[in-house]
Design an enzyme around this catalytic site. Sequence first.
Site, PDB file in Angstrom:
ATOM      1  N   TYR A 182     -29.646 -22.281  -7.207  1.00 53.95           N
ATOM      2  CA  TYR A 182     -29.922 -21.159  -6.313  1.00 53.95           C
ATOM      3  C   TYR A 182     -30.595 -20.012  -7.051  1.00 53.95           C
ATOM      4  O   TYR A 182     -30.151 -19.623  -8.130  1.00 53.95           O
ATOM      5  CB  TYR A 182     -28.617 -20.618  -5.715  1.00 53.95           C
ATOM      6  CG  TYR A 182     -27.982 -21.512  -4.675  1.00 53.95           C
ATOM      7  CD1 TYR A 182     -28.700 -21.983  -3.584  1.00 53.95           C
ATOM      8  CD2 TYR A 182     -26.646 -21.847  -4.782  1.00 53.95           C
ATOM      9  CE1 TYR A 182     -28.100 -22.787  -2.628  1.00 53.95           C
ATOM     10  CE2 TYR A 182     -26.034 -22.646  -3.830  1.00 53.95           C
ATOM     11  CZ  TYR A 182     -26.768 -23.117  -2.749  1.00 53.95           C
ATOM     12  OH  TYR A 182     -26.165 -23.903  -1.816  1.00 53.95           O
ATOM     13  N   LYS A 189       5.403 -17.172 -13.333  1.00 59.64           N
ATOM     14  CA  LYS A 189       4.847 -16.716 -12.056  1.00 59.64           C
ATOM     15  C   LYS A 189       3.429 -17.260 -11.879  1.00 59.64           C
ATOM     16  O   LYS A 189       2.829 -17.774 -12.840  1.00 59.64           O
ATOM     17  CB  LYS A 189       4.855 -15.184 -11.997  1.00 59.64           C
ATOM     18  CG  LYS A 189       4.070 -14.519 -13.105  1.00 59.64           C
ATOM     19  CD  LYS A 189       4.230 -13.009 -13.054  1.00 59.64           C
ATOM     20  CE  LYS A 189       3.459 -12.355 -14.172  1.00 59.64           C
ATOM     21  NZ  LYS A 189       3.239 -10.932 -13.972  1.00 59.64           N
TER      22      LYS A 189
END
Length: 374
Positions: free
Chosen positions: A261, A35
């Site tokens: 940042y 999955k």
Amino acid sequence: MTRFRPTLAEVDLEAIRHNAGAMKPPRAELMAVVKSNGYGHGAVPCANAALSGGATWLGVALVEEGIALRDSGIEAPVLVLSEFPAGAEKDALAAGLTPTVYTEPGVEAIAQVARDLGITARIHLKVDTGMHRVGLYPPEAAVAFARGILASGLELEGLWTHFARSEEDEKATSLQLDRFLSVSRSLDEAGITPRLRHAANSAAVVRHPESHLDLVRVGIAIYGLDCAPGVAASMGLRPALSWRSEVTMVRRLPAGERLSYGHRYRLERDSTVATVPVGYADGYPRILSNRAHVLVGGERRRVAGTITMDQLLVDCEDDDVQSGDEVVLIGRQGKQEVTADELASLSGTIGYEITCGISERVPREYAGGPGGSE
Ligand SMILES: Cc1ncc(COP(=O)(O)O)c(C=O)c1O
């Protein structure tokens, strides 16, 4: 698609084959759980590799995932691990997917569509023995429920449950297994004996051999990652995925400069700082800013400053680093290794989330067998 960015995840299909073989118990069938795009590794190539390594079943979460396996030509039985969503029954049964059931409307919908299609659908009944996510609850209702399944013309091929703590708690797992075996005995006494009883996930395969029963459902170990600390190594599993990029820019900066940042990383000394074109949009968690290491020139080097959407910076100190040098985010370089499990523990999560989170933007390439690239 033409690729310009030097960033990719390479999946070693030979490792998947090896891991499937290592996890298959001698007397039980192996379902490879593929999955979520094979836990981020690529469902179709990994499914094929696991099948060639000894798996006889595949497990998926979504009907869509099962249909994609069929579209690729895979014919092995595929179990959908939750009930089909209403409206998906016809497509799912037409694709030959095996349903899980645990509600009466779910059974009725499959029975109706099976009649319409003129087929006998083989289904697996899931009982909830303690995970409390999906499944028939209380599990003792299974005999009456199974009678209803048979009365509606369906074949009960499987009976299964799922453990909540097999990687960490023997008592809780034994309780769940006892409850499951008691349901199985009651069905037997009622003359109903599903061919496949299954419960074990990766951790239970290793830690609870008594839970192997007729089939085991193995996900994370197929990809060579740890379901509990030390398990992958103890089973000789090989991590299948490596994530690599290249340095795209290098600058020499003086001590005291701050990076990225928020300027949250300060260079303690004059340093060579490398830019790498991988960011949180690729699934490299932003929380790893200032925490993780990548491999450059065979050395572990710190991810320095805030990880941005598309790029991150690495403090290479005095190393002779050039544009174009390989950067390993997960995998080996020289004698060093960074694992998905290491990144998981630094980000307060599990290896599953790290590999599932590598975004579609990162192309997967396959080594060690036919697989093609995505
Ligand atoms: C129902 C079910 N069975 C088996 C598995 C495989 O578990 P693991 O990846 O821990 O082996 C999963 C994965 O979450 C699952 O949801």
